[in-house]
Structures are given as C-alpha cells and as structure tokens.
Design a protein around this motif. Structure first.
Motif, PDB file in Angstrom:
ATOM      1  N   ARG A 164     -22.022 -14.261 -94.702  1.00  0.00           N
ATOM      2  CA  ARG A 164     -21.528 -13.546 -93.521  1.00  0.00           C
ATOM      3  C   ARG A 164     -22.003 -12.088 -93.535  1.00  0.00           C
ATOM      4  O   ARG A 164     -22.421 -11.544 -92.517  1.00  0.00           O
ATOM      5  CB  ARG A 164     -19.990 -13.572 -93.478  1.00  0.00           C
ATOM      6  N   PHE A 165     -21.911 -11.452 -94.705  1.00  0.00           N
ATOM      7  CA  PHE A 165     -22.311 -10.039 -94.747  1.00  0.00           C
ATOM      8  C   PHE A 165     -23.790  -9.894 -94.406  1.00  0.00           C
ATOM      9  O   PHE A 165     -24.200  -8.960 -93.709  1.00  0.00           O
ATOM     10  CB  PHE A 165     -21.996  -9.425 -96.114  1.00  0.00           C
ATOM     11  N   ARG A 166     -24.560 -10.830 -94.891  1.00  0.00           N
ATOM     12  CA  ARG A 166     -25.995 -10.753 -94.585  1.00  0.00           C
ATOM     13  C   ARG A 166     -26.207 -10.895 -93.076  1.00  0.00           C
ATOM     14  O   ARG A 166     -26.968 -10.154 -92.470  1.00  0.00           O
ATOM     15  CB  ARG A 166     -26.749 -11.839 -95.354  1.00  0.00           C
ATOM     16  N   GLU A 167     -25.499 -11.832 -92.492  1.00  0.00           N
ATOM     17  CA  GLU A 167     -25.594 -12.016 -91.034  1.00  0.00           C
ATOM     18  C   GLU A 167     -25.197 -10.754 -90.282  1.00  0.00           C
ATOM     19  O   GLU A 167     -25.718 -10.455 -89.212  1.00  0.00           O
ATOM     20  CB  GLU A 167     -24.646 -13.124 -90.600  1.00  0.00           C
ATOM     21  N   MET A 168     -24.235 -10.010 -90.848  1.00  0.00           N
ATOM     22  CA  MET A 168     -23.747  -8.794 -90.189  1.00  0.00           C
ATOM     23  C   MET A 168     -24.688  -7.609 -90.427  1.00  0.00           C
ATOM     24  O   MET A 168     -24.434  -6.500 -89.947  1.00  0.00           O
ATOM     25  CB  MET A 168     -22.355  -8.435 -90.740  1.00  0.00           C
TER      26      MET A 168
END
Ligand code: FAD
Ligand code: NAP
Length: 866
Positions: A27-31
């Motif tokens: 998720r953090f990478r996506e963000m």
C-alpha cells in the motif's frame, strides 16, 4: 539547532514482514511513500516463517485466511486443502512477495530494539540491532499478536542433555522423532496439532498437561464443494461479506438462545456445529454461548461427551475434559486425531495439576508426586508453551513517545490504545491488530487488511490536508479502553485464565486484550471515527494542531446492540398510538422479555385505592425465612402504560438481591384517571401496606418506597406526603430515573431528545395525557417543586447518562442533599431510560441493580449481605 535533520530517511518504517507487513509495503508503495520494513526473521512470512512444528496449519479455512486486496490471487493460487499446512501458507506469502517485488523493501534478520519520537523534528528515530538508526515520519508496528514466545518458566531447561524444541521457533531443518522418547509440555493449539504427528514417529510420547483445551475436529481435506461454490459464485461479494461479518468469515448469526430450545434441538445444532469442522461453529451455534454461563455449559458438556466417546480409558478421557472455564473463553483448537492419539499404548498423559513439574533435568522431566518425585526420561522435549500475546512484541521494543513517555511503563496495568490502532502520547505510531482491536478473535487476514487500510487511508488524509502528525487524545483513549472493558464484562471471557486475558504470563496485567465487539461493529466504529472528522484525534502540522476531542461508543455495548435491533425492527413510536394500543404494545414487549430470577413466592392480590376501587398488587417474597422488610414499588410507564408484569423482572431481581418483600402496586392510569389519581393511589396503597405489614409477612414499623420513571415520581410524592400527613413511616426511597419536574427544557432533554427509546416527544405525550399544564408545577406532579424537602427519608437516586430525565433526577438529588436529606446518587454510565430494569436482557445494568438492592438493605437496616 540548524543541523536538526527534518527530512526523514524514509517516510515509513514498518516492523515485521508477515501478513501485515507485506500488505503495508504494497500500500505504501502504491501511495508513493518510501517505506522500509525491518524483519527479525530471515524471510517474509511472520507466524508462518517461525512456526514450522509438525502439523502446523491454519485454523481458519485457507479460502478465507488469505489476502483479498489482490483479487488476481484467487485465480493464481489454489489451496490444496481446507486448512493449508505451514509450508503451503509460507509459499503463498512468498509468492505474494515475489509477485509484488516486496522483498526489496525488507531488511531481513534485523530486529528493531528501540524507537524514539523526536518532538523537534516530528520524526521517529528507529534503532535496529545492527546499531543503525533510521528516521521516519510514520512508524508502524506490524509485529504480530503471537510472535514473542512466552518464557516457559521452568527450572533446568539449559541442563537437559537432549534436544529442546520450541513450537514458535522450530528449526528449519527436518526434525525426525522416529524411535525417540519425547515429552511435550502444553496442550494449546500448537501442541494439539503436533501431538498426533509426533506420536506417529516417536517410540514413546508423554504429554504434560496443565489445563485441557476444547478441541473440535477439523475434518481437513480438499476444500468442500459447497464452500468453493459459495465463494466462486461471487468472490467480491463474499469478501465484502467477510469484512462485515462478526468473525471475518461470512456466516449466519443465530438469534435464539441455547436455553430456549429443547435438548434434542440443542444437541442436533451442536452435532451440526461439530461436523462443520470450523472454530466458529460451536461458539456461534446460539446467540448466548459466550455471554450466558448456563447456555455455554450445554455446549461444553456436548464437547466433553465427544471427548469421552473418543478416548478409551475413562480416567484419561476425564483428564482431557476441560471443566474449569467456559467453552471458547480459551482459544478453541481444531485438530486431526488429537483425542484418539491417547488410545495408543505408547502415548501417556501427565496431569500437571496433580503432579506439577519440579524441574527439567539432564535426562528428562521431574514432577512432584505422592512419593516425592517421578522422573520421566526423554531424548527430546517440545515446548508448546505459547506466547506473550498481543502486547509482547510491542513492549519488547523500547518505545519512547512525547516527553519521554515509555510505552512499556504506560501499559504496565494493561494496554491503553485508541481503537487498538494508536496510543496517546505516541504520535504517528500505528499498530496493526493491536490490543483492543478484534485481531485474534477473528480471521486475522480480514482484520489485518482493515487495519492496514485504515492506517494508509489516514496517512493519505494527513498528506492531502497538509498535516504531518496525528495522535489520539487521552479522553478518546480512556473512552475506548472503557468500552473494550465494558464489552468484556458482559461476556464470559474474563472467567478464563487465558492468553486473551494476559493470564498465561506471570506478572502480566490481567485485562481482556482483544476487542470483543466483532469485526463488523469494529469496522463501523473505525469508519465513524473518520466520518466524524477523526473524532478523538489531534491532527497537526506546520500550521498548528486541531483537536477533535471526544469519545466514540459511550452507550453500554449491550444497550447499543439492543438499540440497533430496535432500529432494524422500525417499531412505531408509542406516541403515535392511542393509549389503549400503547398499553397492548407494551404488554407484547414485556411478554417477549426474559423473566427475572426465581423468588421464594409470588402472590397476586388487591388492595383499596384512593377512590375505594380495588388496585391489583403483586407481592414478591424472598426464599429466606421472614419476616422481611417491605418495599412498596411503583411501575414505570409515564402514568399511562405499564403494570406489575412490565416491571416483573426488576421486582424479582430487587427481591432476590435485597432480601425484601417487594409489593408492586398498580395505580390508576391516565388519561382515564388524570392527575392526581396516580399519587393518590400510591399513597393509599402505601398506607394500606403499612397497616397490613405483618399479615403480609413483613416487618412492621416502616417500609421503603421505590419506583422507576413515573413510578419513581409517585414514590417521591408518597415520601413527601407521608412526611406531611403523619405517616406511614417511610424508611427510604429508591428512585430509578425519576420524573421530578414537568420542565422539558433541561439539557438532558436536548441531548437525549431522540434515539434512546424514551424520547422528548414521548415524554411530552405522557405529560399531556397525565396533567394539565397548570397542574404540572404542583409538587405532587413535580416533587422537585416542593417548597420544603427537609426531613425526607434517605434516598438513592439512579439516573441514566442517556436519558431525557437525567437532569431532573439529578436536580432532585441535589435539592434533597441541600435540604439535609441523606442521598446517594448514582449516574449509570452508558445507560438509557429503559436499560436498568431490563433484567436478564441487558447485563451491563447488573452492577447498578446490585447497588439499588444494597440501598434497600440499607433502608431496612439489614446492611450489606455477608
Ligand atoms: P506475524 O505473522 O506474527 O509477523 C510479525 C513479524 O514481525 C514476525 O515475523 C516477527 O519476527 C517480526 N517482528 C516482531 N517484532 C520485531 C522486531 N522488534 N524487530 C523486527 N521484527 C520483528 N490467525 C488466523 O486468523 N487464522 C489462523 O489459522 C491462524 N493460525 C495461526 C497458527 C499459529 C501457529 C499461530 C502462532 C498463529 C496463527 N494465527 C492465525 C494468528 C497469526 O499470527 C496471524 O493470522 C497472522 O499471521 C499475523 O500476521 P502479522 O503480520 O500481523 O504478524
Ligand atoms: P497456548 O494456547 O498458550 O498453549 C500453551 C500451553 O502450554 C497451555 O496448555 C499452557 O497451559 C501450557 N503451558 C504454558 N506454560 C507452561 C508451564 N510452565 N508448564 C506447563 N504447561 C505450560 O499456546 P499455543 O498452543 O502456541 O497457541 C497460541 C495461539 O496461537 C492459539 O491459541 C492460536 O490462536 C494460535 N495458534 C493457532 C493454531 C492453529 O490451529 N491454526 C496453531 C497454533 C497456534 P495453561 O493453559 O495451563 O496455561
């Protein structure tokens, strides 16, 4: 000053690379955030990296216990069994890590030792065991609920010459017990899974059991066609249903009590649950298994019968039967051939209650026995002794928050969190499945995803709104801890010495650790916090901070559930009915309510009312030898509805707990008989009872009056009239949510105008039927308006926090106290107007009801029961 580094090394540090850590990284990478995970293990997997003991597998079906965030996985990964083995689950997590290239953001074989919040930079400084420090804006503990092993606390382990294995740190190489003498300590899930397999290899196996566990057969095998069909018919819908289910797996919720059906029906239901082969089936077979000891006992006995049927030796079977805690209050186990393993001649069971372990010796295990000591010799010992659950991995790190606050210290009496996600004083630090969240009481895959999504969405919100710091307020945190404890208190969970209660670790605070309200309710609450502009959080940044202080979930949990059920039923409001219809409706509701406790005797009779007509009364006599003190009780119902039956459970409870005769008297109802018919009848009835006290089996020389709502209004008026009219002698007045004033503008009328059953509109309707506007200031209608409140009998006044009548009850308590009357006032936290009398239906009122009974004992001079 100037060299303070305000730019973090990474945006986020994640600790742990199990189910939670991996999804966080994705998720953090996506963000677009730079996230770095530290993982003490050598690879991804968490639980499934460490717990490699024989037989390790999941106990939630793999089709449910898997990620839903990557929908492609449903096509890319097929589970070979209902309950996949540890190697298969580890392969699955490795597959996900590979697919999303997550390993590149994990620093393996690296433990986080400390984390310090720097208020100047608003950054966390994270210290790892390689000596490095990494700064980050957000710090996420994805450290797992069951990742720190409990110290088995046994002397001599280091002296044992053979091999010692810990289920939670099992070697990566194959362990073969063929031909060996093996001792297993513990009979929790890890032991129950491994014992049949160790038995199939070992020459001799001895199991050391302290507390037996309830275990159900897993009926493992290929995924059942029905289950596959259900999920394949609508995968998105199925996953969504899981998110909004109580345990993270879609299933029907029963609406009936185990005690409301015949023995045959009950056993058939339990047999179905047994055959289902899931951990949810037995606890969810009726609606009261986890809240009612008697209901629970029926399920527990069913399982014990199964154990007795499976184990040949009756003495061994009895030892394997749990009897000291309710079913489900220690984590249920799922097994394959556990109980029948004890039928094998080379498998032995040692009861540590009778023969506690004295020490591990170089050759084996010594236990205390009648003749001093018995020694067991082993080649290998398996410690299946469990974990320092839920808080262990968090407090293992030296976490220092704002103003040097140490988390470990703050939690010394039990964890303090807001929503199980954050803790006051520790800004920007999040916990995945932290204590006081549903976590271990659910399908963890679902709960982990919900937490990861909430954390990531919150950080996204901060970024979008130009903020950089978020922290719960201590008010919000106190409220959540209270709410979590309130939930626990209405269940049977506190009765077990389980790891849910922290009771397995010596010295650990004994508080319920998971949130017992269910995944669905909890998700709704987390969403509501966000919708209400992050209620209970302080959010800040370069331009200052905004505090949205407050408490979510202030109403008692069981009262909340009841209100939700009533809302679903969309019942017509009483004030939309005629008085006759309202009475019929109220009688139907009373008929559907659980009965109160048994008392010695219940008698119906009549007595003369103020106008000479008969008034019905119902007398409740304690089972103890008389004579007893007498309490004249007036039912609630706004002078318009209600009767002895409507308040029957409360009267029984007061009788049972106070040891008093309760005489519940009717009075004429409005609008047929308007003011002052009701207080006139009340006074006439009280006078008659006082005159006939001995015939009724009561003590003479004085009686107490009591009532609820409009009935408490009558009781208060009777006490005033008895003072003014020379008797009878009233020894005390117990007023539950009394009407004391015709003024409907007080703050409690505004705050609680609607939504808590007694509405402002309904109260206005009652008053309109009862008294003309110009009569309402008469002290016999509004006892608060009496010019003299001195010399009245001692009073206990109970008000409910969410009741329109709260403030007038409290005004009466204050006015009585100001006039020198001995008053005990209790504001029932989280209660509504109708909840305290709901004996049997709402457990959270039990404490208040006990205090009320104690007050009655005090009025009669009987004091507190020994
Ligand atoms: P974990 O998988 O525990 O991962 C946490 C990781 O953090 C660990 O690898 C640990 O090494 C690392 N870590 C901790 N502290 C530090 C530190 N200071 N520095 C660096 N790294 C650290 N749940 C279910 O819902 N269904 C099941 O069937 C089920 N079966 C289970 C079977 C077993 C044997 C056990 C022990 C638990 C089971 N659970 C089950 C619960 C299980 O723990 C969760 O389902 C889930 O795997 C937790 O994932 P996680 O990522 O939150 O934590
Ligand atoms: P556990 O349930 O805490 O069991 C530990 C066992 O060791 C208990 O029987 C305990 O006895 C005993 N014990 C502890 N210290 C002891 C001592 N000093 N002397 C003697 N006996 C001692 O631990 P677990 O079996 O590892 O399971 C923990 C949780 O992990 C489970 O409840 C479950 O949530 C999860 N899990 C799931 C599965 C699965 O089926 N998927 C498998 C394993 C684990 P007392 O009860 O008397 O304390």
């Amino acid at each position: 000053m100037n060299d303070v580094k305000r730019t973090p090394d990474v945006d986020v540090v994640v600790v742990g690379a199990g189910f939670a850590g991996l999804y966080l990284l994705h998720r953090f990478r996506e963000m677009g955030l730079a996230a770095l995970a530290f993982e003490r293990g050598g690879d991804v997997g968490g639980t499934w990296y460490w717990n490699r003991y024989p037989g390790a597998r999941c106990d939630v079906q793999s089709i449910d216990y898997s990620y839903s965030w990557d929908t492609e996985l449903d096509d890319q990964w097929e589970w070979s069994e209902r309950y996949a083995t540890q190697p298969e689950i580890l392969r699955y997590l490795g597959f996900v890590a590979d697919k999303h290239d997550l390993r590149r953001d994990v620093r393996f074989s690296t433990g986080v030792d400390g984390a310090v919040w720097n208020d100047d930079t608003s950054l966390w400084e994270v210290r790892t065991d390689d000596g490095a420090t990494t700064t980050c804006r957000y710090y996420v503990m994805a450290t797992g609920c069951l990742s720190v092993m409990k110290d088995p606390d046994l002397a001599g382990v280091a002296d044992f010459a053979g091999d010692v294995y810990y289920t939670g740190r099992w070697p990566h190489d194959d362990v073969d017990f063929t031909g060996k003498r093996v001792g297993v300590i513990g009979t929790g899930s890890s032991a129950i899974q491994s014992i049949p397999i160790i038995a199939s290899q070992a020459a001799d196996l001895t199991v050391f059991q302290r507390t037996p566990n309830f275990s159900l057969p897993a009926y493992n095998g290929p995924v059942r066609p029905d289950d596959a069909a259900q999920i394949n018919a609508d995968r998105t819908g199925y996953r969504e249903a899981a998110r909004w289910s109580s345990g993270g797996v879609p299933r029907e919720i029963p609406v009936d009590s185990a005690l409301a059906v015949s023995e045959d029906v009950r056993r058939a239901r339990y047999e179905g649950a047994w055959q289902e082969g899931t951990i949810f089936s037995m606890m969810g077979s009726f609606n009261d298994i986890m809240v009612n000891a008697e209901a629970n006992a029926t399920a527990a006995e069913f399982v014990r019968d199964k154990i007795r049927a499976a184990v040949d030796d009756p003495a061994t079977a009895e030892l394997l039967c749990p009897t000291t805690y309710p079913l489900g209050t220690k984590r249920l186990c799922l097994d394959t051939n556990y109980y029948t393993t004890f039928n094998e001649p080379h498998v032995h069971l040692v009861d540590l209650h009778a023969n506690p372990i004295s020490s591990i010796t170089p050759t084996g295990i010594d236990v205390v026995s009648d003749d001093g000591a018995t020694s067991y010799e082993f080649d290998a010992i398996v410690m299946a002794t469990g974990f320092d659950a839920m808080t262990g991995a968090i407090v293992a790190v030296d976490i220092e928050g704002r103003d040097g606050a140490e988390l470990r210290e703050r939690w010394v009496d039990g964890p303090r969190t807001y929503l199980g996600l954050m803790s006051a004083g520790f800004p920007n630090m999040f916990m995945v499945t932290g204590p006081q969240s549903p976590s271990v009481l659910s399908n963890m895959a679902v709960s982990i995803e919900q937490h990861v999504d909430w954390i990531c969405d919150t950080i996204e919100h901060l970024r979008a709104s130009g903020h950089t710091v978020i922290e719960p307020t201590s008010t919000a945190e106190d409220g959540w801890v209270q709410h979590a404890n309130d939930f626990a208190d209405i269940t049977l969970f506190p009765e077990a010495n389980s790891w849910y209660m922290g009771a397995n670790v010596p010295g650990k605070a004994r508080v319920v650790l998971p949130y017992l309200g269910g995944v669905d309710r909890y998700r709704r609450i987390c969403d509501e916090v966000v919708e209400r502009d992050f209620l209970g959080f302080e959010i800040g940044g370069a331009n200052g901070a905004e505090v949205n202080d407050g408490v979510i979930c202030r109403v008692q949990p069981d009262v909340s559930i009841m209100l939700e059920m009533m809302e679903e039923m969309a019942l017509p409001p009483l004030d939309s009915m005629s008085p006759v219809d309202a009475r019929a409706f109220s009688e139907a509701m009373s008929a559907a309510s659980p009965p109160g406790p048994e008392v010695g005797e219940v008698l119906d009779g009549t007595l003369p009312g103020a106008d000479g007509n008969d008034l019905a009364y119902r007398l409740y006599r304690p089972a103890t030898p008389g004579p007893h003190p007498i309490v004249v009780y007036f039912h609630g119902g706004g002078w318009v509805i209600g009767n002895a039956t409507s308040d029957d459970p409360l009267c029984r409870d007061l009788c049972d707990q106070s040891g008093s005769i309760i005489i519940s008297v009717d009075y004429r109802h409005a609008p047929e008989a308007r003011f002052p018919a009701a207080p006139d009848d009340g006074f006439a009835a009280t006078t008659w009872v006082a005159q006939h006290a001995e015939e009724l089996g009561g003590l003479s020389g004085g009686l107490a009056v009591a009532g609820w709502s409009a009935g408490a209004n009558i009781a208060a008026v009777v006490a005033q009239r008895a003072r003014d009219e020379g008797g009878p002698t009233i020894t005390g007045q117990l007023l539950l949510n009394p009407v004391t004033d015709g003024d409907l503008t007080r703050a409690s009328y505004v705050e609680n105008a609607d939504g808590y059953i007694l509405t402002r509109a309904l109260m206005a309707w009652f008053w309109d039927h009862y008294a003309d506007p110009d009569q309402r200031s008469d002290p016999q209608a509004s006892p608060l308006r009496a010019s003299n409140l001195a010399d009245l009998p001692p009073a206990m006044i109970v008000t409910s926090e969410f009741d329109p009548l709260r403030d007038e009850g409290e005004a009466y308590a204050q006015a009585l106290a100001a006039a020198g009357v001995d008053v005990h006032h209790l504001r029932a936290r989280g209660q509504i107007h109708t909840s305290i009398p709901a004996v049997g239906a709402l457990l959270s009122g039990a404490g208040t009801r006990s205090e009320m009974a104690q007050a009655l004992r005090g009025f009669s001079g009987a004091g507190v029961p020994a």
